[in-house]
Design an enzyme around this catalytic site. Structure first.
Site, PDB file in Angstrom:
ATOM      1  N   ARG A   1       0.874  -1.171   0.000  1.00  0.00           N
ATOM      2  CA  ARG A   1       0.000   0.000   0.000  1.00  0.00           C
ATOM      3  C   ARG A   1       0.897   1.202   0.000  1.00  0.00           C
ATOM      4  O   ARG A   1       1.738   1.366   0.857  1.00  0.00           O
ATOM      5  CB  ARG A   1      -0.856  -0.033   1.264  1.00  0.00           C
ATOM      6  CG  ARG A   1      -2.029  -0.966   1.082  1.00  0.00           C
ATOM      7  CD  ARG A   1      -2.602  -1.449   2.365  1.00  0.00           C
ATOM      8  NE  ARG A   1      -2.986  -0.354   3.255  1.00  0.00           N
ATOM      9  CZ  ARG A   1      -3.585  -0.581   4.424  1.00  0.00           C
ATOM     10  NH1 ARG A   1      -3.845  -1.780   4.823  1.00  0.00           N
ATOM     11  NH2 ARG A   1      -3.906   0.439   5.189  1.00  0.00           N
TER      12      ARG A   1
ATOM     13  N   ARG B   1      -1.194   7.163   5.560  1.00  0.00           N
ATOM     14  CA  ARG B   1      -0.985   8.131   6.630  1.00  0.00           C
ATOM     15  C   ARG B   1       0.448   8.610   6.800  1.00  0.00           C
ATOM     16  O   ARG B   1       0.695   9.593   7.474  1.00  0.00           O
ATOM     17  CB  ARG B   1      -1.507   7.544   7.949  1.00  0.00           C
ATOM     18  CG  ARG B   1      -3.023   7.541   7.992  1.00  0.00           C
ATOM     19  CD  ARG B   1      -3.535   6.552   8.988  1.00  0.00           C
ATOM     20  NE  ARG B   1      -3.186   5.202   8.568  1.00  0.00           N
ATOM     21  CZ  ARG B   1      -3.592   4.092   9.172  1.00  0.00           C
ATOM     22  NH1 ARG B   1      -4.337   4.170  10.239  1.00  0.00           N
ATOM     23  NH2 ARG B   1      -3.257   2.917   8.717  1.00  0.00           N
TER      24      ARG B   1
ATOM     25  N   ARG C   1      -7.407  13.420   5.138  1.00  0.00           N
ATOM     26  CA  ARG C   1      -8.153  12.649   6.134  1.00  0.00           C
ATOM     27  C   ARG C   1      -8.673  13.519   7.272  1.00  0.00           C
ATOM     28  O   ARG C   1      -9.624  13.147   7.963  1.00  0.00           O
ATOM     29  CB  ARG C   1      -7.284  11.512   6.679  1.00  0.00           C
ATOM     30  CG  ARG C   1      -7.212  10.313   5.756  1.00  0.00           C
ATOM     31  CD  ARG C   1      -8.500   9.501   5.787  1.00  0.00           C
ATOM     32  NE  ARG C   1      -8.537   8.618   6.947  1.00  0.00           N
ATOM     33  CZ  ARG C   1      -9.345   8.752   7.975  1.00  0.00           C
ATOM     34  NH1 ARG C   1     -10.222   9.722   8.001  1.00  0.00           N
ATOM     35  NH2 ARG C   1      -9.316   7.891   8.970  1.00  0.00           N
TER      36      ARG C   1
ATOM     37  N   ASP D   1     -10.181   0.053  -1.224  1.00  0.00           N
ATOM     38  CA  ASP D   1      -9.893  -0.897  -0.149  1.00  0.00           C
ATOM     39  C   ASP D   1     -10.479  -2.253  -0.511  1.00  0.00           C
ATOM     40  O   ASP D   1     -11.495  -2.324  -1.216  1.00  0.00           O
ATOM     41  CB  ASP D   1     -10.476  -0.422   1.188  1.00  0.00           C
ATOM     42  CG  ASP D   1      -9.844  -1.175   2.342  1.00  0.00           C
ATOM     43  OD1 ASP D   1      -8.762  -0.764   2.800  1.00  0.00           O
ATOM     44  OD2 ASP D   1     -10.403  -2.211   2.754  1.00  0.00           O
TER      45      ASP D   1
ATOM     46  N   TYR E   1     -12.396 -11.501   7.011  1.00  0.00           N
ATOM     47  CA  TYR E   1     -13.007 -10.307   7.622  1.00  0.00           C
ATOM     48  C   TYR E   1     -14.510 -10.508   7.822  1.00  0.00           C
ATOM     49  O   TYR E   1     -15.074 -10.129   8.847  1.00  0.00           O
ATOM     50  CB  TYR E   1     -12.759  -9.063   6.761  1.00  0.00           C
ATOM     51  CG  TYR E   1     -11.363  -8.505   6.934  1.00  0.00           C
ATOM     52  CD1 TYR E   1     -11.017  -7.768   8.063  1.00  0.00           C
ATOM     53  CD2 TYR E   1     -10.388  -8.720   5.975  1.00  0.00           C
ATOM     54  CE1 TYR E   1      -9.733  -7.275   8.228  1.00  0.00           C
ATOM     55  CE2 TYR E   1      -9.105  -8.227   6.127  1.00  0.00           C
ATOM     56  CZ  TYR E   1      -8.783  -7.501   7.262  1.00  0.00           C
ATOM     57  OH  TYR E   1      -7.518  -7.014   7.431  1.00  0.00           O
TER      58      TYR E   1
HETATM   59  O1  CP3 Z   1      -1.924   3.242  -2.400  1.00  0.00           O
HETATM   60  C1  CP3 Z   1      -2.391   2.291  -1.768  1.00  0.00           C
HETATM   61  O2  CP3 Z   1      -1.809   1.207  -1.725  1.00  0.00           O
HETATM   62  C2  CP3 Z   1      -3.677   2.486  -1.003  1.00  0.00           C
HETATM   63  C3  CP3 Z   1      -4.766   1.588  -1.390  1.00  0.00           C
HETATM   64  C4  CP3 Z   1      -5.076   0.480  -0.397  1.00  0.00           C
HETATM   65  C5  CP3 Z   1      -5.750   0.652   0.840  1.00  0.00           C
HETATM   66  N1  CP3 Z   1      -6.074  -0.578   1.332  1.00  0.00           N
HETATM   67  C6  CP3 Z   1      -6.118   1.938   1.471  1.00  0.00           C
HETATM   68  C7  CP3 Z   1      -6.257   1.996   2.944  1.00  0.00           C
HETATM   69  C8  CP3 Z   1      -4.885  -0.885  -0.592  1.00  0.00           C
HETATM   70  C9  CP3 Z   1      -4.145  -1.595  -1.715  1.00  0.00           C
HETATM   71  C10 CP3 Z   1      -5.540  -1.543   0.507  1.00  0.00           C
HETATM   72  C11 CP3 Z   1      -5.648  -2.996   0.622  1.00  0.00           C
HETATM   73  C12 CP3 Z   1      -6.056  -3.571   1.908  1.00  0.00           C
HETATM   74  N2  CP3 Z   1      -7.022  -3.137   2.787  1.00  0.00           N
HETATM   75  C13 CP3 Z   1      -5.554  -4.796   2.408  1.00  0.00           C
HETATM   76  C14 CP3 Z   1      -4.565  -5.675   1.689  1.00  0.00           C
HETATM   77  C15 CP3 Z   1      -3.199  -5.100   1.724  1.00  0.00           C
HETATM   78  C16 CP3 Z   1      -2.486  -5.351   3.006  1.00  0.00           C
HETATM   79  O3  CP3 Z   1      -1.984  -4.349   3.545  1.00  0.00           O
HETATM   80  O4  CP3 Z   1      -2.385  -6.488   3.408  1.00  0.00           O
HETATM   81  C17 CP3 Z   1      -6.191  -5.044   3.635  1.00  0.00           C
HETATM   82  C18 CP3 Z   1      -5.933  -6.231   4.549  1.00  0.00           C
HETATM   83  C19 CP3 Z   1      -7.124  -3.998   3.854  1.00  0.00           C
HETATM   84  C20 CP3 Z   1      -8.086  -3.867   4.973  1.00  0.00           C
HETATM   85  C21 CP3 Z   1      -7.832  -2.650   5.769  1.00  0.00           C
HETATM   86  N3  CP3 Z   1      -8.019  -1.363   5.311  1.00  0.00           N
HETATM   87  C22 CP3 Z   1      -7.375  -2.595   7.101  1.00  0.00           C
HETATM   88  C23 CP3 Z   1      -7.025  -3.800   7.968  1.00  0.00           C
HETATM   89  C24 CP3 Z   1      -7.314  -1.244   7.440  1.00  0.00           C
HETATM   90  C25 CP3 Z   1      -7.043  -0.672   8.792  1.00  0.00           C
HETATM   91  C26 CP3 Z   1      -5.632  -0.793   9.155  1.00  0.00           C
HETATM   92  C27 CP3 Z   1      -4.964   0.483   8.805  1.00  0.00           C
HETATM   93  O5  CP3 Z   1      -3.923   0.441   8.123  1.00  0.00           O
HETATM   94  O6  CP3 Z   1      -5.486   1.514   9.244  1.00  0.00           O
HETATM   95  C28 CP3 Z   1      -7.666  -0.483   6.291  1.00  0.00           C
HETATM   96  C29 CP3 Z   1      -7.707   0.979   6.178  1.00  0.00           C
HETATM   97  C30 CP3 Z   1      -6.966   1.592   5.036  1.00  0.00           C
HETATM   98  N4  CP3 Z   1      -7.003   1.154   3.751  1.00  0.00           N
HETATM   99  C31 CP3 Z   1      -6.173   2.783   5.097  1.00  0.00           C
HETATM  100  C32 CP3 Z   1      -5.737   3.039   3.800  1.00  0.00           C
HETATM  101  C33 CP3 Z   1      -4.933   4.215   3.318  1.00  0.00           C
HETATM  102  C34 CP3 Z   1      -5.950   3.630   6.347  1.00  0.00           C
HETATM  103  C35 CP3 Z   1      -7.238   4.295   6.650  1.00  0.00           C
HETATM  104  C36 CP3 Z   1      -7.094   5.672   7.279  1.00  0.00           C
HETATM  105  O7  CP3 Z   1      -6.728   6.616   6.572  1.00  0.00           O
HETATM  106  O8  CP3 Z   1      -7.415   5.797   8.451  1.00  0.00           O
END
Ligand code: CP3
Length: 324
Positions: free
Chosen positions: A2, A6, A15, A51, A128
Site C-alpha cells: 500500500r 498516513r 483525512r 480498499d 473479515y
Molecule cells: O496506495 C495504496 O496502496 C492504497 C490503497 C489500499 C488501501 N487498502 C487503502 C487503505 C490498498 C491496496 C488496501 C488494501 C487492503 N485493505 C488490504 C490488503 C493489503 C495489506 O496491507 O495487506 C487489507 C488487509 C485492507 C483492509 C484494511 N483497510 C485494514 C485492515 C485497514 C485498517 C488498518 C490500517 O492500516 O489503518 C484499512 C484501512 C486503510 N485502507 C487505510 C488506507 C490508506 C488507512 C485508513 C485511514 O486513513 O485511516
C-alpha cells in the site's frame, strides 16, 4: 504494497477533512490520493486508492472503519444461513465509484505509467466477513471451514463471483494490472489451503480477462508458495520472511516475483536501507521479472523522506546493473 496513506502529510491533510470510506467513494478525491505518491515519490506505477473491503459493504453486512481499530463488520457471517442472506451485488451500481476513480486516474496519469487495480482474495475477504474484523487466530474462519464446509465453499463461491466482476470492471475502466491481496492466508496449513482456498483463487484468476497481468500476493506464505503458484498469477508477491532467491526458486522462474523489503527497514538509516536494497537486487540476480517492492504495506509512521530515498536507491542501483 500500500503506497498511499498516513505516512504522507498530503494524505493526512485529506483525512483531517474526510472519513476513509468517504474518500474511497468520492472519485475526484480518491483519484487525487492515488496520484499523491506518484508525484511525491517517483514510483514506477500507481496503485488505485480503494480498499479490499469496499465490496463487502453492498453484501449487506455493515462496514465501518472505527478509529484506531481498523475495519469492523457489524453482522459477521458465521453460518450457512448468514451466507444465504448475503445481498446480490451489481458492481456498476454498488461500487461503480471505484471504476470512475480508475477512469479519472487514467486520464491524469502519464501514458507510460501503469495503474494497478486490486481486490482482496476470497480467503482474506472471507476472514473479515467471518471474524467481523482483524483476528489473531482466525478461529471463527477456520471453524466455519472445518464444521460447515458446504457453507464455507458457498461463501467462497459468492466472493469469487463478485470479485471477478469487480476486477473486470476495473480492467474495463482502464487498469493495466490487477493485484489480488491474500494478506492473511499465511495462517493456514498447506493442506487447508489446498482444500479450502486453492480451487477458489484458481477459479477467480482463470475467470479474469487474458492479457492483464495478475499479481498474487500474501504474507507468511513461505510454506504455501508452490500452492499459490498453482492457484495462479503472473507475478507472485513475496514477503520478507523468505529470501527473495529462495522464494523465486519455490514458485519457479517462469513466473515473475514482487518484493520483498521488510517495511520496518524504512525506519532505519540510509546505509542500512541501501544495504538491504542491494541484497534484494543481488538475490534477484539480474533475472528478468523482478518487481522491487516492500514485502507488505508501508507503516503509517514511516519517515516519508526514507521512502523517497528508497525509490531513488532502487532506480540508481538497478540502472547501475543495466536493468530497465
Ligand atoms: O496506495 C495504496 O496502496 C492504497 C490503497 C489500499 C488501501 N487498502 C487503502 C487503505 C490498498 C491496496 C488496501 C488494501 C487492503 N485493505 C488490504 C490488503 C493489503 C495489506 O496491507 O495487506 C487489507 C488487509 C485492507 C483492509 C484494511 N483497510 C485494514 C485492515 C485497514 C485498517 C488498518 C490500517 O492500516 O489503518 C484499512 C484501512 C486503510 N485502507 C487505510 C488506507 C490508506 C488507512 C485508513 C485511514 O486513513 O485511516
Amino acid at each position: 504494497m500500500r503506497q498511499a496513506g498516513r505516512y504522507m502529510p498530503e494524505y493526512r491533510a485529506m483525512r483531517a477533512r474526510h472519513g476513509f470510506l468517504e474518500l474511497c467513494k468520492n472519485p475526484e478525491l480518491a483519484a487525487e490520493v492515488t496520484l499523491q505518491p506518484v508525484e511525491q515519490l517517483g514510483v514506477d506505477a500507481a496503485i488505485l486508492f480503494a480498499d479490499i473491503l469496499l465490496i463487502v459493504e453492498p453484501l449487506g453486512v455493515g462496514l465501518e472503519f472505527a478509529k484506531g481499530e481498523g475495519p469492523v463488520i457489524h453482522r459477521p457471517v458465521r453460518s450457512g444461513e448468514a451466507v444465504a442472506q448475503l445481498r446480490p451485488i451489481d458492481v456498476e451500481s454498488d461500487v461503480g465509484f471505484v471504476f470512475e476513480t480508475v477512469r479519472r486516474v487514467r486520464r491524469a496519469l502519464a501514458p507510460g505509467l501503469p495503474l494497478i487495480g486490486f481486490a482482496g482474495a476470497p480467503f482474506t475477504v472471507a476472514s473479515y466477513l467471518v471474524e467481523g474484523g482483524p483476528s489473531h487466530d482466525y478461529r471463527h474462519t477456520k471453524c466455519l471451514m472445518y464444521d460447515e464446509p458446504e457453507a464455507w465453499h458457498r461463501l467462497m463461491a459468492v466472493l469469487v463471483d463478485v470479485t471477478t466482476r469487480y476486477l473486470g470492471g476495473q480492467i474495463t475502466a482502464g487498469v493495466q494490472a490487477v493485484q489480488l491481496f491474500d494478506s492473511w492466508v499465511g495462517v493456514l496449513a498447506p493442506e487447508d489451503y489446498r482444500r479450502f482456498v486453492l480451487p477458489h483463487t484458481r477459479a477467480l484468476i482463470r475467470a479474469l480477462p487474458a492479457g492483464v497481468p495478475v499479481i498474487h500476493f500474501g504474507t507468511g506464505t513461505a510454506a504455501l508458495l508452490p500452492l499459490m503458484r498453482e492457484a495462479g498469477g503472473d507475478v507472485i508477491g513475496l514477503d520478507w520472511r523468505v529470501d527473495l532467491d529462495g522464494g523465486w526458486r519455490a514458485v519457479g522462474y517462469d513466473v515473475a516475483v514482487q518484493g520483498n523489503l521488510d517495511p520496518v527497514v524504512l525506519f532505519a538509516g540510509p546505509t542500512v536501507i541501501q544495504d538491504r536494497v542491494q541484497t534484494i537486487l543481488d538475490r534477484a540476480g539480474d533475472r528478468a521479472g523482478h518487481i522491487f517492492n516492500l514485502g507488505h504495506g508501508i507503516l503509517p509512521q514511516t519517515p516519508v523522506e526514507h521512502v523517497k530515498a528508497l525509490v531513488d536507491m532502487v532506480h540508481e542501483l538497478s540502472d547501475r546493473r543495466g536493468l530497465a
